[in-house]
Design a protein around this motif. Sequence first.
Motif, PDB file in Angstrom:
ATOM      1  N   THR A 131      39.497  35.122  35.455  1.00  0.00           N
ATOM      2  CA  THR A 131      38.005  35.371  35.741  1.00  0.00           C
ATOM      3  C   THR A 131      37.305  36.630  34.878  1.00  0.00           C
ATOM      4  O   THR A 131      38.398  36.778  34.317  1.00  0.00           O
ATOM      5  CB  THR A 131      37.825  36.121  36.870  1.00  0.00           C
ATOM      6  N   LYS A 140      28.979  30.713  36.625  1.00  0.00           N
ATOM      7  CA  LYS A 140      27.368  30.412  37.408  1.00  0.00           C
ATOM      8  C   LYS A 140      26.268  31.610  36.215  1.00  0.00           C
ATOM      9  O   LYS A 140      27.522  32.517  36.123  1.00  0.00           O
ATOM     10  CB  LYS A 140      28.062  30.960  38.974  1.00  0.00           C
ATOM     11  N   VAL A 195      40.728  32.013  30.799  1.00  0.00           N
ATOM     12  CA  VAL A 195      40.559  31.687  32.365  1.00  0.00           C
ATOM     13  C   VAL A 195      41.391  29.992  32.288  1.00  0.00           C
ATOM     14  O   VAL A 195      41.826  30.248  34.211  1.00  0.00           O
ATOM     15  CB  VAL A 195      38.968  31.358  32.720  1.00  0.00           C
ATOM     16  N   ALA A 243      44.437  36.313  37.459  1.00  0.00           N
ATOM     17  CA  ALA A 243      44.372  35.310  38.145  1.00  0.00           C
ATOM     18  C   ALA A 243      45.140  37.145  39.056  1.00  0.00           C
ATOM     19  O   ALA A 243      46.159  37.623  38.930  1.00  0.00           O
ATOM     20  CB  ALA A 243      44.921  34.534  38.870  1.00  0.00           C
ATOM     21  N   TYR A 271      35.009  31.316  35.915  1.00  0.00           N
ATOM     22  CA  TYR A 271      36.113  31.623  36.931  1.00  0.00           C
ATOM     23  C   TYR A 271      37.140  29.831  36.842  1.00  0.00           C
ATOM     24  O   TYR A 271      36.798  29.417  36.838  1.00  0.00           O
ATOM     25  CB  TYR A 271      35.649  30.888  38.319  1.00  0.00           C
ATOM     26  N   GLU A 311      29.399  34.041  34.878  1.00  0.00           N
ATOM     27  CA  GLU A 311      30.737  34.388  35.389  1.00  0.00           C
ATOM     28  C   GLU A 311      31.586  32.687  35.221  1.00  0.00           C
ATOM     29  O   GLU A 311      31.035  32.110  35.853  1.00  0.00           O
ATOM     30  CB  GLU A 311      30.636  34.202  37.069  1.00  0.00           C
ATOM     31  N   ASP A 334      41.843  28.252  36.638  1.00  0.00           N
ATOM     32  CA  ASP A 334      43.226  28.945  37.626  1.00  0.00           C
ATOM     33  C   ASP A 334      43.700  30.190  37.290  1.00  0.00           C
ATOM     34  O   ASP A 334      44.925  30.557  37.308  1.00  0.00           O
ATOM     35  CB  ASP A 334      43.864  27.721  37.432  1.00  0.00           C
ATOM     36  N   ILE A 366      33.542  38.291  33.488  1.00  0.00           N
ATOM     37  CA  ILE A 366      32.072  38.005  34.071  1.00  0.00           C
ATOM     38  C   ILE A 366      31.481  38.837  32.615  1.00  0.00           C
ATOM     39  O   ILE A 366      31.572  39.846  32.060  1.00  0.00           O
ATOM     40  CB  ILE A 366      32.069  38.862  34.955  1.00  0.00           C
ATOM     41  N   LYS A 396      39.277  25.696  33.498  1.00  0.00           N
ATOM     42  CA  LYS A 396      37.865  26.657  34.211  1.00  0.00           C
ATOM     43  C   LYS A 396      37.392  25.605  35.992  1.00  0.00           C
ATOM     44  O   LYS A 396      37.558  24.500  35.831  1.00  0.00           O
ATOM     45  CB  LYS A 396      36.714  25.963  33.352  1.00  0.00           C
ATOM     46  N   ARG A 397      37.464  26.324  36.155  1.00  0.00           N
ATOM     47  CA  ARG A 397      36.777  25.750  37.870  1.00  0.00           C
ATOM     48  C   ARG A 397      35.266  25.883  38.294  1.00  0.00           C
ATOM     49  O   ARG A 397      34.756  24.835  39.095  1.00  0.00           O
ATOM     50  CB  ARG A 397      37.585  26.851  39.606  1.00  0.00           C
TER      51      ARG A 397
END
Length: 368
Positions: free
Chosen positions: A265, A151, A144, A287, A260, A258, A262, A267, A147-148
């Motif tokens: 992703t 969740k 990923v 992305a 997310y 989840e 840059d 899940i 990391k941003r």
Amino acid sequence: MTNQIGVAVIGTGFGQKIHIPGFQIYPRTKVVAVYNPNLDKARAVAESHNIPQGCSRLEDILAMPEVQAVSISTPPFLHYQMAQQVLQARKHLLLEKPMTLCATETRDLYHLANKQGVVAMPDFEFRFVPAWQLLAEYLESGYVGQKRLIKIDWLVSSRADAQRVWNWYAQKEKGGGALGAVGSHAFDYINWLFGSVRRLCAFRSTAIPERPDPSEGGKLKPVDADDTCLLMLELADGTPCQLCLSSVTYNGRGHFVEVYGDRGTLILGSSNQDDYVHGFHLWAAPAGESLTQVDIPKRLAFPQVYPDGRLAPFIRVVDQWVQSIDTGEPIIPSLREGVYSQLLMDLTHQSDQHRNWVDVPSLSSFLA
């Protein structure tokens, strides 16, 4: 087998559903005794599972030379005293979550296990589920990128029926509630997958304030344990993490993580409301591309699955425990990780009580 480890199972609820069959399936362990405070029930469980001894006194079990290791699956308010006795008797320990009622108690057990030279391990079974292990590998590879947002939803209906009986689970002082039942797992896998937590802010609620007590003819008794818990976490690397736990959500989405970043992703999720291990899948997308389901490689798959999904990962937990007993090598997860999970639960209660953000100390400083 001549190198079998004699195990006593303390507790006949989850112990009878998972611990006893798990130890009996695993080739290196033999259940030699089972505990229940009611002697007749202890003997009945022992007889039904072909276990030599059914006992109502922990002291009697710990005095048995054939008992080399003990698993504890009683309600959490009993864990600390029982685990102390087990460790003082120099028996290896497998402890169900939540570990104890507070982090200082778990810390005491951690230091006692080290002093006694025995292996003490928590049952954090998500670390041993194939889809979760694959997620860990993807994260480790940097899939990923930076990391941003993380969740996490764990929304189930296990206690949505207001007629579910009043018992220890309904009482905060006895370790009941969704936070202890599933938050203990979530805090462990957040630490495992994403690292430590810098600070947190929590809100706990109780949607069903009374439940019937069958021992008093169905009289309604107050519930003060949480059935929903919302948390905001700031991880040590600055990543924001949102955690939503509830056991009273009819048609809740299930359990999803989840991630997310840059570059992509990930899940991980299961909508299975009847089994909290069966049904997990991993989806991934670079992305800007669409999510696709990732196949679980055979090297991670369970060699055998069972109707109760909790059994296969529990057997892997036992295997890790036995390997550490054999070799004397440090184990992960150990009670060290159990301390951290319990510490985050304590701080969740503190944040909810004072309605503020709380800083999380480093584990090393807390253990010192």
